[in-house]
Design a protein around this motif. Structure first.
Motif, PDB file in Angstrom:
ATOM      1  N   PHE A 293       0.824  -1.204   0.000  1.00 20.55           N
ATOM      2  CA  PHE A 293       0.000   0.000   0.000  1.00 20.55           C
ATOM      3  C   PHE A 293       0.861   1.258   0.000  1.00 20.55           C
ATOM      4  CE2 PHE A 293      -4.212   1.525   0.292  1.00 20.55           C
ATOM      5  CZ  PHE A 293      -4.170   2.711   0.999  1.00 20.55           C
ATOM      6  N   VAL A 294       1.804   1.340   0.921  1.00 22.53           N
ATOM      7  CA  VAL A 294       2.651   2.539   1.020  1.00 22.53           C
ATOM      8  C   VAL A 294       3.548   2.674  -0.211  1.00 22.53           C
ATOM      9  CG1 VAL A 294       4.461   3.669   2.368  1.00 22.53           C
ATOM     10  CG2 VAL A 294       2.585   2.489   3.543  1.00 22.53           C
ATOM     11  N   LEU A 295       4.145   1.553  -0.652  1.00 20.52           N
ATOM     12  CA  LEU A 295       5.018   1.585  -1.819  1.00 20.52           C
ATOM     13  C   LEU A 295       4.234   1.989  -3.067  1.00 20.52           C
ATOM     14  CD1 LEU A 295       7.855   1.014  -2.920  1.00 20.52           C
ATOM     15  CD2 LEU A 295       7.160  -1.368  -3.278  1.00 20.52           C
ATOM     16  N   GLY A 296       3.019   1.496  -3.201  1.00 22.10           N
ATOM     17  CA  GLY A 296       2.212   1.857  -4.361  1.00 22.10           C
ATOM     18  C   GLY A 296       1.873   3.326  -4.401  1.00 22.10           C
ATOM     19  N   LEU A 297       1.477   3.900  -3.280  1.00 23.62           N
ATOM     20  CA  LEU A 297       1.197   5.340  -3.237  1.00 23.62           C
ATOM     21  C   LEU A 297       2.438   6.153  -3.569  1.00 23.62           C
ATOM     22  CD1 LEU A 297      -1.080   5.586  -0.049  1.00 23.62           C
ATOM     23  CD2 LEU A 297      -1.790   5.892  -2.432  1.00 23.62           C
ATOM     24  N   ALA A 298       3.579   5.718  -3.058  1.00 24.19           N
ATOM     25  CA  ALA A 298       4.831   6.419  -3.349  1.00 24.19           C
ATOM     26  C   ALA A 298       5.168   6.332  -4.833  1.00 24.19           C
ATOM     27  CB  ALA A 298       5.960   5.845  -2.505  1.00 24.19           C
TER      28      ALA A 298
END
Length: 415
Positions: A293-298
């Motif tokens: 989730f965090v990597l995708g948003l980044a």
């Protein structure tokens, strides 16, 4: 009728007859839906030349996504999923068949097309909610990630092929796209009739008011910390991303590129989505949900900012493909988490709420994106979107709700 798939009877997906029938029937149904979605405005524009009439039909096709999701989810949970899907396909076949008949007779009425567009989209919402819940009942729990990954790839491919398909069929005959879609729904109906396994678990007796059923789905989702937080972040991200394709069109226009460049960029985005869907199961198995989730948003933030300095259509297409890839991975992982965690009797309601929260504000995002582009241009808009996505990624990395220790891989939880 066959029993649900058990631990001692786990055929691979490519030999799971019922899954293949469900998958292929939904594939042709989704493709037909995308073909007709692009054909509606073209048909109205051809016959009336009125942008207002064209927007009325487009609005009628999109309105159920906003107003029908919640009651449809509750009703799908009350009714038998197989019968719901059969009724939806039969209804869409008749609705599209009426358009073919009217056009073949040389008649045309915008009001008729508005009604058909609204009815078809409403039935499509019900079909999609029932189909999501049916999947977990025709595959083994261990096969849920690859099954959902293939379903997401199916939807992405249908969207990729639907636009050119709708345009090309319109050039053959004005009724041709609608005849194709009607035939697709008829074929889907036939595949549903051949499936042996039940589409749902045994339901408890008793029925409450519709608003109480909807409220139960809302309460369940609100009580699930990870899904609640993830949907909130994704709703904000999806709203922001509506400006990206509009900004890309303006960038291409400013560079004086040919219209083929637009097709290249849009096609690349679709291909990226297909590839992301096909690999979504791999990401789900090898990385934690929070990391994805965090990597995708980044990644969304980086890709969006990079578009500001990329003027070559091939490079812009590659960056846009990256955004599609991330979005598809999100859809696969989110669907696996939601489907595993949600009790079978609540699937329709929870999926309906998820769809509404995840994409209900997209129309507002397109409007805000247009206003921002008109005021500051594509470069500033992309930088602004990238900055806000960076803020979202940072907030997600710090959000306590995404730092859950509960792993949903052990199976669904009970209410």
């Amino acid at each position: 009728m066959a029993d649900p798939v058990t631990g001692t009877d786990v055929p691979p997906l490519h030999r799971n007859r019922d899954f293949l029938l469900l998958w292929s029937g939904a594939a042709v149904s989704f493709l037909g839906n995308r073909v007709s979605a692009y054909a509606y405005p073209l048909l109205v524009l051809w016959h009336t030349g009125s942008p207002l009439a064209m927007s009325a039909v487009s609005c009628a096709a999109l309105l159920p996504l906003l107003v029908v999701q919640l009651p449809a989810g509750a009703l799908v949970d009350r009714w038998d999923r197989r019968r719901v899907m059969l009724a939806c396909e039969a209804g869409r076949f008749l609705a599209l068949g009426s358009v073919v008949t009217v056009l073949a007779l040389g008649a045309f009425a915008p009001a008729h097309l508005v009604l058909v567009a609204f009815a078809e989209s409403t039935l499509a919402v019900c079909y999609r909610l029932a189909e999501r819940g049916a999947v977990r009942n025709v595959v083994h729990p261990t096969q849920l990630p690859p099954a959902i990954s293939r379903n997401e790839a199916r939807g992405r491919a249908a969207a990729l092929l639907g636009q050119p398909g709708g345009v090309l069929l319109q050039t053959v005959a004005h009724w041709a796209p609608f005849a194709f879609t009607a035939g697709a729904h008829l074929l889907s109906l036939l595949t549903l009739m051949l499936i042996r396994r039940p589409f749902q678990e045994r339901r408890p007796a008793g029925r409450r008011a519709l608003r109480q059923d909807i409220a139960q789905g809302l309460r369940w989702l609100n009580g699930h910390r990870f899904l609640r937080a993830a949907l909130g972040f994704l709703a904000a991200a999806n709203l922001l991303l509506q400006a990206v394709p509009l900004a890309l069109l303006l960038l291409v226009k400013e560079e004086g590129a040919a219209k083929a460049a637009v097709a290249l960029i849009v096609g690349a985005g679709g291909l990226g989505g297909v590839f992301g869907a096909l690999t979504g199961g791999w990401w789900e198995r090898h990385l934690s949900r929070r990391t994805i989730f965090v990597l995708g948003l980044a990644c969304w933030a980086v890709l969006t900012c990079a578009m500001v300095w990329a003027r070559d259509p091939v490079l812009l297409g590659a960056l846009f493909a990256g955004t599609g890839f991330v979005g598809a991975v999100f859809n696969v992982v989110g669907a696996v988490v939601q489907t595993r965690a949600t009790p079978d009797a609540l699937q329709g309601r929870v999926v309906g709420v998820s769809y509404l929260l995840g994409s209900g504000a997209n129309a507002l995002g397109a409007l805000l994106g247009g206003l921002t582009l008109a005021a500051w241009g594509p470069a500033v808009t992309l930088l602004l979107v990238g900055a806000l996505l960076t803020a979202l990624a940072t907030a997600a990395a710090l959000a306590p709700a995404l730092h859950t220790r509960h792993d949903l891989r052990e199976g669904p939880v009970t209410p």
